[in-house]
Design an enzyme around this catalytic site. Structure first.
Site, PDB file in Angstrom:
ATOM      1  N   LYS A 122       1.106  -1.227   0.002  1.00 47.92           N
ATOM      2  CA  LYS A 122      -0.015   0.012  -0.079  1.00 47.92           C
ATOM      3  C   LYS A 122       0.809   1.119   0.073  1.00 47.92           C
ATOM      4  O   LYS A 122       2.178   1.318   0.207  1.00 47.92           O
ATOM      5  CB  LYS A 122      -1.013  -0.010   1.289  1.00 47.92           C
ATOM      6  N   TYR A 137     -12.407  -2.885  -2.290  1.00 50.64           N
ATOM      7  CA  TYR A 137     -12.767  -2.964  -1.095  1.00 50.64           C
ATOM      8  C   TYR A 137     -14.489  -3.139  -0.913  1.00 50.64           C
ATOM      9  O   TYR A 137     -14.925  -2.596   0.154  1.00 50.64           O
ATOM     10  CB  TYR A 137     -12.084  -1.845  -0.154  1.00 50.64           C
ATOM     11  N   ASN A 158      -1.343  -0.304   7.693  1.00 51.76           N
ATOM     12  CA  ASN A 158      -0.817  -1.360   7.790  1.00 51.76           C
ATOM     13  C   ASN A 158      -0.092  -1.870   6.521  1.00 51.76           C
ATOM     14  O   ASN A 158       0.083  -3.195   6.478  1.00 51.76           O
ATOM     15  CB  ASN A 158      -1.886  -2.526   8.415  1.00 51.76           C
ATOM     16  N   HIS A 187      -1.359  -5.619   1.433  1.00 50.37           N
ATOM     17  CA  HIS A 187      -2.608  -6.178   1.432  1.00 50.37           C
ATOM     18  C   HIS A 187      -2.605  -7.827   0.715  1.00 50.37           C
ATOM     19  O   HIS A 187      -1.801  -8.052   0.269  1.00 50.37           O
ATOM     20  CB  HIS A 187      -3.658  -5.692   0.414  1.00 50.37           C
ATOM     21  N   GLU A 202      -9.742 -10.385  -7.323  1.00 48.66           N
ATOM     22  CA  GLU A 202      -8.932  -8.889  -7.192  1.00 48.66           C
ATOM     23  C   GLU A 202      -7.638  -9.454  -8.321  1.00 48.66           C
ATOM     24  O   GLU A 202      -7.058  -8.173  -8.780  1.00 48.66           O
ATOM     25  CB  GLU A 202      -8.033  -9.097  -5.519  1.00 48.66           C
TER      26      GLU A 202
HETATM   27  P1  DAT Z   1      -7.007  -7.107   5.636  1.00 48.57           P
HETATM   28  O1  DAT Z   1      -6.364  -5.871   4.824  1.00 48.57           O
HETATM   29  O2  DAT Z   1      -6.396  -7.794   6.596  1.00 48.57           O
HETATM   30  O3  DAT Z   1      -7.558  -7.937   4.431  1.00 48.57           O
HETATM   31  P2  DAT Z   1      -9.954  -6.141   5.766  1.00 48.57           P
HETATM   32  O4  DAT Z   1      -9.955  -6.983   4.595  1.00 48.57           O
HETATM   33  O5  DAT Z   1     -10.733  -6.499   7.092  1.00 48.57           O
HETATM   34  O6  DAT Z   1      -8.432  -6.338   6.339  1.00 48.57           O
HETATM   35  O7  DAT Z   1      -9.740  -4.309   5.827  1.00 48.57           O
HETATM   36  C1  DAT Z   1      -9.168  -3.824   4.749  1.00 48.57           C
HETATM   37  C2  DAT Z   1      -8.340  -2.573   5.309  1.00 48.57           C
HETATM   38  O8  DAT Z   1      -9.201  -1.734   5.800  1.00 48.57           O
HETATM   39  C3  DAT Z   1      -7.335  -3.069   6.407  1.00 48.57           C
HETATM   40  O9  DAT Z   1      -6.153  -3.701   5.911  1.00 48.57           O
HETATM   41  C4  DAT Z   1      -7.348  -1.482   6.988  1.00 48.57           C
HETATM   42  C5  DAT Z   1      -8.633  -1.053   6.872  1.00 48.57           C
HETATM   43  N1  DAT Z   1      -9.395  -1.244   8.023  1.00 48.57           N
HETATM   44  C6  DAT Z   1     -10.165  -2.441   8.463  1.00 48.57           C
HETATM   45  N2  DAT Z   1     -10.426  -2.154   9.580  1.00 48.57           N
HETATM   46  C7  DAT Z   1     -10.524  -1.044   9.831  1.00 48.57           C
HETATM   47  C8  DAT Z   1     -10.788  -0.315  10.984  1.00 48.57           C
HETATM   48  N3  DAT Z   1     -11.544  -0.806  12.019  1.00 48.57           N
HETATM   49  N4  DAT Z   1     -10.470   1.020  11.077  1.00 48.57           N
HETATM   50  C9  DAT Z   1      -9.660   1.510  10.125  1.00 48.57           C
HETATM   51  N5  DAT Z   1      -9.184   0.819   9.009  1.00 48.57           N
HETATM   52  C10 DAT Z   1      -9.622  -0.341   8.905  1.00 48.57           C
HETATM   53 MG    MG Z   2      -9.213  -7.868   3.393  1.00 47.64          MG
END
Ligand code: DAT
Ligand code: MG
Length: 154
Positions: A11, A51, A116, A119, A130
């Site tokens: 990212k 997303y 973080n 991805h 994706e």
């Molecule tokens: P991942 O990236 O581990 O697949 P995800 O698909 O649940 O996690 O969410 C996508 C991204 O969205 C994640 O990397 C960071 C952001 N995100 C997720 N939960 C969040 C939250 N509670 N607050 C802020 N950003 C969040």
């Molecule tokens: Mg995810």
């Protein structure tokens, strides 16, 4: 199977922090095969679709802006190999870096969920979706044989 593929991205925060090579190195040295790689600022449409599952979440607008505002690009990759979808997620570490273990990418480099740095597809279905979204063009995925395959996968 050994031909399993997943979508892994660095990212904008990972690119800005100079962590592209480290993230690639972890997958490469383990023996996974790189079959797709690009540098881009994703469009809003691409990020929204990527997303889509999270579109109702309060953080969605901020997430899409961070991915698409062009302050840094994204590295999109397709990696291939045995159990790469699940193992890719293990190598990334927990979504919330405060829960990510040492030795994982997020556990080694991240502090908060909003930054973080990486991805990874979370299932076979998301990997397929994706890869199709990020690598639409002809010839963007390269099928090739690594000469050391017989020493890495048996
Ligand atoms: P991942 O990236 O581990 O697949 P995800 O698909 O649940 O996690 O969410 C996508 C991204 O969205 C994640 O990397 C960071 C952001 N995100 C997720 N939960 C969040 C939250 N509670 N607050 C802020 N950003 C969040
Ligand atoms: Mg995810």
């Amino acid at each position: 199977t050994s031909k399993e593929r997943t979508f892994i991205a660095v990212k904008p925060d990972g690119v800005q922090r100079g962590l592209i090579s480290d993230i690639i190195a972890r997958f490469e040295r383990r023996g996974y095969k790189l079959v797709g790689l690009k540098l881009l600022v994703p469009s809003k449409a691409l990020a929204n679709e990527h997303y889509a599952d999270l579109s109702k979440k309060p953080f969605f607008a901020g997430l899409v802006d961070y991915m698409t505002n062009g302050k840094a690009p994204v590295i999109g990759m397709v990696w291939e190999g045995p159990a790469v979808i699940k193992q890719g997620r293990v190598m990334l570490g927990a979504t919330d870096p405060t829960a990510a273990g040492p030795g994982t990418i997020r556990g080694d480099y991240c502090l908060t969920i909003g930054r973080n740095i990486c991805h990874g597809s979370d299932s076979a279905e998301s990997a397929e979706k994706e890869i199709g979204l990020w690598f639409g063009g002809k010839g963007e995925i390269v099928n090739w044989t690594a000469n050391n395959d017989e020493w890495v996968v048996s």
